[in-house]
Design a protein around this motif. Structure first.
Motif, PDB file in Angstrom:
ATOM      1  N   GLU A 204       0.811  -1.231   0.000  1.00 11.84           N
ATOM      2  CA  GLU A 204       0.000   0.000   0.000  1.00 11.84           C
ATOM      3  C   GLU A 204       0.838   1.273   0.000  1.00 11.84           C
ATOM      4  O   GLU A 204       0.301   2.371  -0.012  1.00 11.84           O
ATOM      5  N   THR A 205       2.168   1.149   0.020  1.00 14.29           N
ATOM      6  CA  THR A 205       3.023   2.333  -0.023  1.00 14.29           C
ATOM      7  C   THR A 205       3.753   2.418  -1.362  1.00 14.29           C
ATOM      8  O   THR A 205       4.041   1.400  -1.993  1.00 14.29           O
ATOM      9  N   LYS A 206       4.055   3.645  -1.767  1.00 12.11           N
ATOM     10  CA  LYS A 206       4.860   3.890  -2.976  1.00 12.11           C
ATOM     11  C   LYS A 206       5.865   4.988  -2.667  1.00 12.11           C
ATOM     12  O   LYS A 206       5.575   5.915  -1.913  1.00 12.11           O
ATOM     13  N   TYR A 207       7.039   4.852  -3.271  1.00  9.27           N
ATOM     14  CA  TYR A 207       8.107   5.846  -3.062  1.00  9.27           C
ATOM     15  C   TYR A 207       8.589   6.337  -4.419  1.00  9.27           C
ATOM     16  O   TYR A 207       8.979   5.539  -5.276  1.00  9.27           O
ATOM     17  N   PHE A 208       8.518   7.645  -4.640  1.00  7.65           N
ATOM     18  CA  PHE A 208       8.940   8.256  -5.901  1.00  7.65           C
ATOM     19  C   PHE A 208      10.059   9.258  -5.624  1.00  7.65           C
ATOM     20  O   PHE A 208      10.029   9.973  -4.625  1.00  7.65           O
ATOM     21  N   TRP A 209      11.034   9.288  -6.538  1.00 10.37           N
ATOM     22  CA  TRP A 209      12.114  10.272  -6.435  1.00 10.37           C
ATOM     23  C   TRP A 209      12.247  11.017  -7.752  1.00 10.37           C
ATOM     24  O   TRP A 209      12.093  10.429  -8.830  1.00 10.37           O
ATOM     25  N   LYS A 210      12.541  12.315  -7.673  1.00  7.37           N
ATOM     26  CA  LYS A 210      12.691  13.132  -8.884  1.00  7.37           C
ATOM     27  C   LYS A 210      13.734  14.210  -8.651  1.00  7.37           C
ATOM     28  O   LYS A 210      13.733  14.875  -7.615  1.00  7.37           O
ATOM     29  N   ARG A 211      14.638  14.358  -9.620  1.00  8.09           N
ATOM     30  CA  ARG A 211      15.609  15.466  -9.584  1.00  8.09           C
ATOM     31  C   ARG A 211      14.901  16.701 -10.110  1.00  8.09           C
ATOM     32  O   ARG A 211      14.492  16.747 -11.276  1.00  8.09           O
ATOM     33  N   THR A 212      14.741  17.700  -9.282  1.00  8.41           N
ATOM     34  CA  THR A 212      13.977  18.890  -9.649  1.00  8.41           C
ATOM     35  C   THR A 212      14.853  20.034 -10.151  1.00  8.41           C
ATOM     36  O   THR A 212      14.351  20.943 -10.810  1.00  8.41           O
ATOM     37  N   THR A 214      18.891  20.197 -11.682  1.00  8.09           N
ATOM     38  CA  THR A 214      20.186  19.545 -11.898  1.00  8.09           C
ATOM     39  C   THR A 214      21.340  20.449 -11.505  1.00  8.09           C
ATOM     40  O   THR A 214      22.375  19.987 -10.993  1.00  8.09           O
ATOM     41  N   LEU A 215      21.195  21.750 -11.706  1.00 10.77           N
ATOM     42  CA  LEU A 215      22.285  22.679 -11.453  1.00 10.77           C
ATOM     43  C   LEU A 215      22.708  22.672  -9.996  1.00 10.77           C
ATOM     44  O   LEU A 215      23.905  22.645  -9.682  1.00 10.77           O
ATOM     45  N   ILE A 216      21.745  22.689  -9.102  1.00  8.14           N
ATOM     46  CA  ILE A 216      22.085  22.723  -7.672  1.00  8.14           C
ATOM     47  C   ILE A 216      21.901  21.348  -7.020  1.00  8.14           C
ATOM     48  O   ILE A 216      22.113  21.199  -5.819  1.00  8.14           O
ATOM     49  N   GLY A 217      21.521  20.342  -7.812  1.00  7.74           N
ATOM     50  CA  GLY A 217      21.382  18.989  -7.271  1.00  7.74           C
ATOM     51  C   GLY A 217      20.169  18.814  -6.375  1.00  7.74           C
ATOM     52  O   GLY A 217      20.179  17.967  -5.484  1.00  7.74           O
ATOM     53  N   GLU A 218      19.113  19.569  -6.640  1.00  5.85           N
ATOM     54  CA  GLU A 218      17.932  19.511  -5.784  1.00  5.85           C
ATOM     55  C   GLU A 218      17.048  18.327  -6.178  1.00  5.85           C
ATOM     56  O   GLU A 218      16.864  18.037  -7.363  1.00  5.85           O
ATOM     57  N   SER A 219      16.490  17.650  -5.174  1.00  9.08           N
ATOM     58  CA  SER A 219      15.646  16.478  -5.417  1.00  9.08           C
ATOM     59  C   SER A 219      14.406  16.526  -4.529  1.00  9.08           C
ATOM     60  O   SER A 219      14.387  17.190  -3.493  1.00  9.08           O
ATOM     61  N   LYS A 220      13.413  15.755  -4.978  1.00 12.51           N
ATOM     62  CA  LYS A 220      12.171  15.633  -4.209  1.00 12.51           C
ATOM     63  C   LYS A 220      11.791  14.173  -4.124  1.00 12.51           C
ATOM     64  O   LYS A 220      11.784  13.457  -5.127  1.00 12.51           O
ATOM     65  N   SER A 221      11.503  13.702  -2.923  1.00 14.38           N
ATOM     66  CA  SER A 221      10.986  12.352  -2.715  1.00 14.38           C
ATOM     67  C   SER A 221       9.533  12.446  -2.269  1.00 14.38           C
ATOM     68  O   SER A 221       9.204  13.257  -1.407  1.00 14.38           O
ATOM     69  N   THR A 222       8.702  11.620  -2.869  1.00 16.45           N
ATOM     70  CA  THR A 222       7.280  11.631  -2.565  1.00 16.45           C
ATOM     71  C   THR A 222       6.868  10.264  -2.040  1.00 16.45           C
ATOM     72  O   THR A 222       7.174   9.235  -2.646  1.00 16.45           O
ATOM     73  N   VAL A 223       6.200  10.265  -0.905  1.00 16.51           N
ATOM     74  CA  VAL A 223       5.687   9.041  -0.294  1.00 16.51           C
ATOM     75  C   VAL A 223       4.171   9.035  -0.461  1.00 16.51           C
ATOM     76  O   VAL A 223       3.498  10.015  -0.120  1.00 16.51           O
ATOM     77  N   VAL A 224       3.645   7.945  -0.992  1.00 17.77           N
ATOM     78  CA  VAL A 224       2.199   7.786  -1.165  1.00 17.77           C
ATOM     79  C   VAL A 224       1.764   6.566  -0.364  1.00 17.77           C
ATOM     80  O   VAL A 224       2.362   5.492  -0.474  1.00 17.77           O
ATOM     81  N   TRP A 225       0.736   6.760   0.436  1.00 15.86           N
ATOM     82  CA  TRP A 225       0.199   5.658   1.238  1.00 15.86           C
ATOM     83  C   TRP A 225      -1.280   5.506   0.951  1.00 15.86           C
ATOM     84  O   TRP A 225      -2.072   6.406   1.242  1.00 15.86           O
ATOM     85  N   ASP A 226      -1.648   4.389   0.346  1.00 19.01           N
ATOM     86  CA  ASP A 226      -3.052   4.054   0.141  1.00 19.01           C
ATOM     87  C   ASP A 226      -3.557   3.416   1.429  1.00 19.01           C
ATOM     88  O   ASP A 226      -3.248   2.255   1.723  1.00 19.01           O
ATOM     89  N   ILE A 227      -4.312   4.165   2.193  1.00 23.98           N
ATOM     90  CA  ILE A 227      -4.724   3.715   3.523  1.00 23.98           C
ATOM     91  C   ILE A 227      -5.625   2.489   3.396  1.00 23.98           C
ATOM     92  O   ILE A 227      -6.654   2.543   2.729  1.00 23.98           O
TER      93      ILE A 227
END
Length: 266
Positions: A204-212, A214-227
């Motif tokens: 029921e969980t999902k984990y997504f990662w995305k480089r938002t 590239t110049l400064i190396g910024e990233s975002k991780s998203t957690v999704v939980w289907d209750i």
């Protein structure tokens, strides 16, 4: 094929582990159904003939300790379909393994040591990788690793979905083996502590990662939980774990946490 290094091992490890009346064969290859039956029956015959027990079970654990493509029967090798064509040691590969495991079974019954023989080559230091290393991670001014970008709502019904995003490092900095990139936690009134109810190993969980950026190396991780509809009512939170790498290639662990939210019945 030996360039840039051997494509197939010429020394492979074999083993038998005995636990009570169960014998586990450690086979360093993929073995077809019929080849597995013949190997298992050969070892079982040795163990039954030389043992006072008649309830012995033989189990094959393939892909153990090494990988050397396939093991097929002589007949399967002649057809040269996928498995036969991927049996790299020739048409008598199965017979060689049968003789080897019969010998190991004899040594188990006689309680004799086995000559370890040649050591398999360790090519970990020679293997090529075409995946670029993580250069560095960064975050925009005013943000730190683990900070929440998109937070949870205050209340959810069982059966709905929670989504939380964090400022993160690259997940390849640490693959979190035997650990988790995320935890869903529920407050326990009895112990006055947070109990883990789900990790990235749960369906029921999902984990997504995305480089938002590239110049400064910024990233975002998203957690999704289907209750789950069976989720207990109460206070919950979602946590994210990771490691960031600075320009000096130094790793630093971080943790992020969503706000607390309530789950109520449907």
């Amino acid at each position: 094929m030996s360039l840039p290094y051997k494509w197939q091992p010429d020394v492979v490890p074999t083993q038998i582990l005995q636990l009570g009346n169960v014998a586990i064969l450690g086979v360093p290859a993929e073995i077809t159904t019929m080849a597995g039956r013949r190997l298992r029956e050969a070892v079982l015959k040795v163990l039954e003939e030389s043992s006072l027990r008649n309830d012995i079970q033989v189990v094959i654990s393939s892909l153990s300790n090494a990988y050397s493509s396939y093991i097929t029967t002589f007949e399967e090798y002649q057809v040269q379909r996928y498995e036969g064509a991927s049996t790299m040691y020739g048409p008598h590969t199965l017979e060689a393994y049968i003789r080897q495991f019969e010998m190991l079974a004899d040594h188990i019954l006689l309680r004799e040591d086995v000559d370890p023989g040649l050591e398999p080559d360790n090519l970990l230091g020679q293997q090529l990788s075409f995946k670029l290393n993580v250069m560095f991670d960064g975050s925009r001014r005013g943000r730190s690793f683990g900070d929440v970008i998109e937070d949870a709502h205050r209340r959810y019904k069982a059966g709905s979905t929670v989504k939380v995003s964090f400022v993160s490092g690259h997940p390849r900095n640490d693959m979190m083996l035997e650990r988790s990139f995320l935890q869903v936690e529920r407050w326990n009134n009895d112990t006055q502590a947070w109990d883990v109810v789900a990790t990235d190993g749960n369906w029921e969980t999902k984990y997504f990662w995305k480089r938002t950026n590239t110049l400064i190396g910024e990233s975002k991780s998203t957690v999704v939980w289907d209750i789950p509809e069976t989720a207990k009512p109460g206070r919950y939170r979602i946590r994210h774990f990771g490691n960031s790498k600075n320009i000096l290639q130094i790793l630093k662990p971080y943790t992020g946490s969503s706000r607390e939210f309530e789950i109520v019945p449907q």
